[in-house]
Scaffold this active site. Structure first.
Site, PDB file in Angstrom:
ATOM      1  N   GLY A  26       5.710  -7.998   4.277  1.00  0.00           N
ATOM      2  CA  GLY A  26       7.084  -7.978   4.707  1.00  0.00           C
ATOM      3  C   GLY A  26       7.524  -6.986   5.562  1.00  0.00           C
ATOM      4  O   GLY A  26       6.742  -6.282   6.120  1.00  0.00           O
ATOM      5  N   CYS A  64      -1.779  21.849  -9.105  1.00  0.00           N
ATOM      6  CA  CYS A  64      -2.447  22.833  -8.339  1.00  0.00           C
ATOM      7  C   CYS A  64      -3.134  22.217  -7.054  1.00  0.00           C
ATOM      8  O   CYS A  64      -4.330  22.101  -6.917  1.00  0.00           O
ATOM      9  CB  CYS A  64      -3.737  23.416  -9.163  1.00  0.00           C
ATOM     10  SG  CYS A  64      -2.889  23.988 -10.775  1.00  0.00           S
ATOM     11  N   TYR A  79       4.520   1.277  -4.132  1.00  0.00           N
ATOM     12  CA  TYR A  79       3.567   2.146  -3.568  1.00  0.00           C
ATOM     13  C   TYR A  79       3.811   3.449  -4.417  1.00  0.00           C
ATOM     14  O   TYR A  79       3.629   4.517  -3.820  1.00  0.00           O
ATOM     15  CB  TYR A  79       3.396   2.333  -2.209  1.00  0.00           C
ATOM     16  CG  TYR A  79       3.142   0.734  -1.587  1.00  0.00           C
ATOM     17  CD1 TYR A  79       1.954   0.142  -1.816  1.00  0.00           C
ATOM     18  CD2 TYR A  79       4.050   0.425  -0.848  1.00  0.00           C
ATOM     19  CE1 TYR A  79       1.578  -1.148  -1.709  1.00  0.00           C
ATOM     20  CE2 TYR A  79       3.830  -0.857  -0.222  1.00  0.00           C
ATOM     21  CZ  TYR A  79       2.667  -1.802  -0.734  1.00  0.00           C
ATOM     22  OH  TYR A  79       2.434  -2.819  -0.117  1.00  0.00           O
TER      23      TYR A  79
HETATM   24  C1  LIG Z   1      -0.235  -4.673   1.208  1.00  0.00           C
HETATM   25  C2  LIG Z   1      -0.382  -6.030   1.631  1.00  0.00           C
HETATM   26  C3  LIG Z   1       0.902  -6.939   1.721  1.00  0.00           C
HETATM   27  C4  LIG Z   1       2.262  -6.274   1.286  1.00  0.00           C
HETATM   28  O1  LIG Z   1       2.818  -5.274   2.381  1.00  0.00           O
HETATM   29  P1  LIG Z   1       4.233  -4.983   2.553  1.00  0.00           P
HETATM   30  O2  LIG Z   1       4.151  -4.060   3.717  1.00  0.00           O
HETATM   31  O3  LIG Z   1       4.380  -4.001   1.118  1.00  0.00           O
HETATM   32  O4  LIG Z   1       5.130  -6.020   2.722  1.00  0.00           O
HETATM   33  C5  LIG Z   1       0.790  -8.284   1.957  1.00  0.00           C
HETATM   34  N1  LIG Z   1      -0.318  -8.724   2.517  1.00  0.00           N
HETATM   35  C6  LIG Z   1      -1.603  -7.848   2.196  1.00  0.00           C
HETATM   36  C7  LIG Z   1      -3.017  -8.611   2.574  1.00  0.00           C
HETATM   37  C8  LIG Z   1      -1.691  -6.519   2.100  1.00  0.00           C
HETATM   38  O5  LIG Z   1      -2.826  -5.931   1.854  1.00  0.00           O
END
Ligand SMILES: *Cc1c(COP(=O)(O)O)cnc(C)c1O
Length: 408
Positions: free
Chosen positions: A233, A336, A364
Site C-alpha cells: 500500500g 543497554c 511494524y
Molecule cells: C511488506 C509487504 C507488503 C506490505 O507493504 P506495506 O508497505 O506495509 O503496505 C506487501 N507485499 C509484500 C510482498 C510485502 O513484502
C-alpha cells in the site's frame, strides 16, 4: 487537569491504569476507515485487498479485517497459521516471500491458498515438486521486479535490480515459459511490490504500466492471467509527509485496467494499521545531562524497533500536558544499547510517572517486538467506541524461560 489524550472514547490514562505499560492501543474504527479508503478508492475495480499480515498479525486485528472482507498476504507458514486461527479465508490468501521452505509450501497447498507469489526459478521447481508429491496442482503468480525506484528508505525499497526480491523484468517472459512447462503449476497471476512507505505514488503507477505490458506479451503467447497484484500500500504520515494521493493512483490504475478481465489484488499493510496504533509508555526518569537531556521510559527498542532499525520518526506527546516549562530531550528506553531510542531532540513537558503516547505505532511495531534484555513483550488492547478488549496479554517471565533449560 487538562483533558488527557483519548483512543476513540477512552482516556489513555484509564487504559494505562487498567492494563499497565508499555501498552499497544489500537482503534478499531481507524482500522475500518483505513480499509474502506482502499475499497472506496478502487471501487470501480472491486479489488481483492489482501492485508499484509507482517505489519501487525494480532489475531483480533486479522479477524476484524476478515470480517470486512479482506484477504491476506503472508510471508511464512506461521502467518498462515495466524490467518487460519483468526478465521481468515485461505482461498483469499497469497503466499509471498523469497525463501519458502518445503514444509511451508506443503502447509499452504493443503490449506488451499489463492496462490504462491513466486520469486525465483528454483522456487518454481520446489513448488512443482511438492505439488507432485501431494498429487495437487499449485496456483502460482510470478513476482516481477519492475525496476522502478520507489524513492523510499533503502531498507524498505524492494523493486530495484539490486534487491533480493522478485524476478528481473528482462527474465519475466522466460520465467513464465518455464513455469508453463512444469506439470504441477497453474499460472494464475502476476505481482510486484516495489517498496514500502511510498508518499509519491508515481513509481507505483509506473510499475503498474510495466507489469501490464508483460500481461499483454504473455497473453500473446497464450498465457492468460486471472489476476494482477500491484503489491503493498501507500505510505502514512508519521511526521510531516504529504498525504499520498490514493485517489489519483486509483484513478490511474482504473484507466490502465480499462477493458481488462483480471481481478486487481492489493497487498497493503502499513497504511491499514499504522496510524490506528499508539504505544503508551510511562516516564521512569528524567535525566538532565550536561549536553543533553534524556527522558527514560518503560518502552524500548524491543517494543518498537523502527527508530533503531530505520532511524524512523514517531510523533511523541504527553498524554496529559502539564503547565511546566518544556525542555528538549531524547526519549530513550532502558535497554543497554545506544541505539535504544524512540525519539531524538523532542521538545515536551513531562515528569517521572507521566505517560507518553508514541504515535503511528500500529504497523511494524508490535509485530517486530523481541525479548532483548529479557523484557516481556507488551500487552495489546483494541478500543471500539467506549469499550476495550485485551487482544494480547502481557508476556510473563515464565513464558520466556519455558523453552530453555539450565542443564549443565
Ligand atoms: C511488506 C509487504 C507488503 C506490505 O507493504 P506495506 O508497505 O506495509 O503496505 C506487501 N507485499 C509484500 C510482498 C510485502 O513484502
Amino acid at each position: 487537569m487538562t483533558r488527557p489524550l483519548h483512543c476513540e472514547n477512552l482516556p489513555l490514562t484509564d487504559l494505562a491504569e487498567q492494563f499497565g505499560t508499555p501498552l499497544y492501543v489500537y482503534s478499531q474504527n481507524a482500522l475500518t476507515k483505513a480499509f474502506s479508503a482502499y475499497t472506496d478508492a478502487f471501487a470501480a475495480q472491486q479489488p481483492l485487498v489482501c492485508y499484509a499480515v507482517k505489519a501487525n498479525g494480532n489475531l483480533s486485528i486479522l479477524k476484524h479485517f476478515a470480517a470486512l472482507g479482506s484477504g491476506f498476504d503472508i510471508v511464512s507458514g506461521g502467518e498462515l497459521a495466524r490467518v487460519l486461527a483468526a478465521g481468515g479465508d485461505a482461498g483469499k490468501t497469497i503466499f509471498s516471500g523469497v525463501g519458502k521452505s518445503e514444509a511451508e509450501i506443503e502447509f499452504a497447498l493443503e490449506a488451499g491458498v489463492l496462490c504462491f507469489n513466486v520469486e525465483s526459478l528454483p522456487e518454481l521447481d520446489r513448488i512443482n515438486a511438492v505439488a507432485a508429491r501431494l498429487g495437487k496442482t499449485a496456483p502460482v503468480s510470478l513476482r516481477i521486479n519492475p525496476d522502478v525506484d520507489a524513492k523510499t528508505h533503502p531498507y524498505i525499497s524492494t523493486g530495484l535490480k539490486a534487491n533480493k526480491f522478485g524476478i528481473a523484468y528482462a527474465d519475466a517472459l522466460d520465467a513464465y515459459r518455464y513455469a508453463a512447462s512444469l506439470g504441477r503449476l497453474n499460472i494464475v497471476g502476476i505481482d510486484c511490490h516495489i517498496g514500502s512507505q511510498l508518499i509519491d505514488l508515481s513509481p507505483l503507477q509506473e510499475a503498474c504500466e510495466r507489469i501490464l505490458l508483460l500481461v499483454d506479451q504473455l497473453a500473446a503467447e497464450g498465457i492468460v492471467l486471472q489476476h494482477i497484484d500491484l503489491g503493498g500500500g501507500v505510505g502514512i504520515i508519521y511526521q510531516n509527509e504529504n498525504q499520498p494521493d490514493l485517489a489519483g493512483y486509483a484513478a490511474a490504475v482504473q484507466r490502465l485496467f480499462a477493458g481488462r478481465p483480471q481481478t486487481l489484488i492489493l497487498e497493503p499493510g502499513r497504511s491499514l494499521v499504522g496510524n490506528a496504533g499508539t504505544l503508551l509508555t510511562k516516564v521512569e526518569f528524567v535525566k538532565h545531562g550536561e549536553e543533553k537531556n534524556f527522558v527514560i521510559v518503560d518502552a524500548a527498542m524491543n517494543d518498537l524497533m523502527r527508530p533503531a532499525l530505520y532511524d524512523a520518526y514517531h510523533h511523541i506527546e504527553a498524554v496529559v500536558p502539564k503547565a511546566i516549562p518544556p525542555f528538549t530531550a531524547d526519549i530513550v528506553g532502558p535497554i543497554c544499547e545506544t541505539g535504544d531510542f524512540l525519539g531524538k531532540a523532542r521538545t515536551l513537558t513531562c515528569e517521572a510517572g507521566d505517560l507518553l503516547a508514541i504515535r503511528s505505532a500500529g504497523a511494524y511495531a508490535a509485530s517486530m517486538a523481541s525479548n532483548y534484555n529479557t523484557r516481556n513483550r507488551a500487552a495489546e488492547v483494541l478500543v471500539n467506541g467506549s469499550s476495550v478488549q485485551q487482544i494480547r496479554r502481557r508476556e510473563t517471565i515464565e513464558q520466556q524461560l519455558a523453552n530453555e533449560s539450565a542443564c549443565l
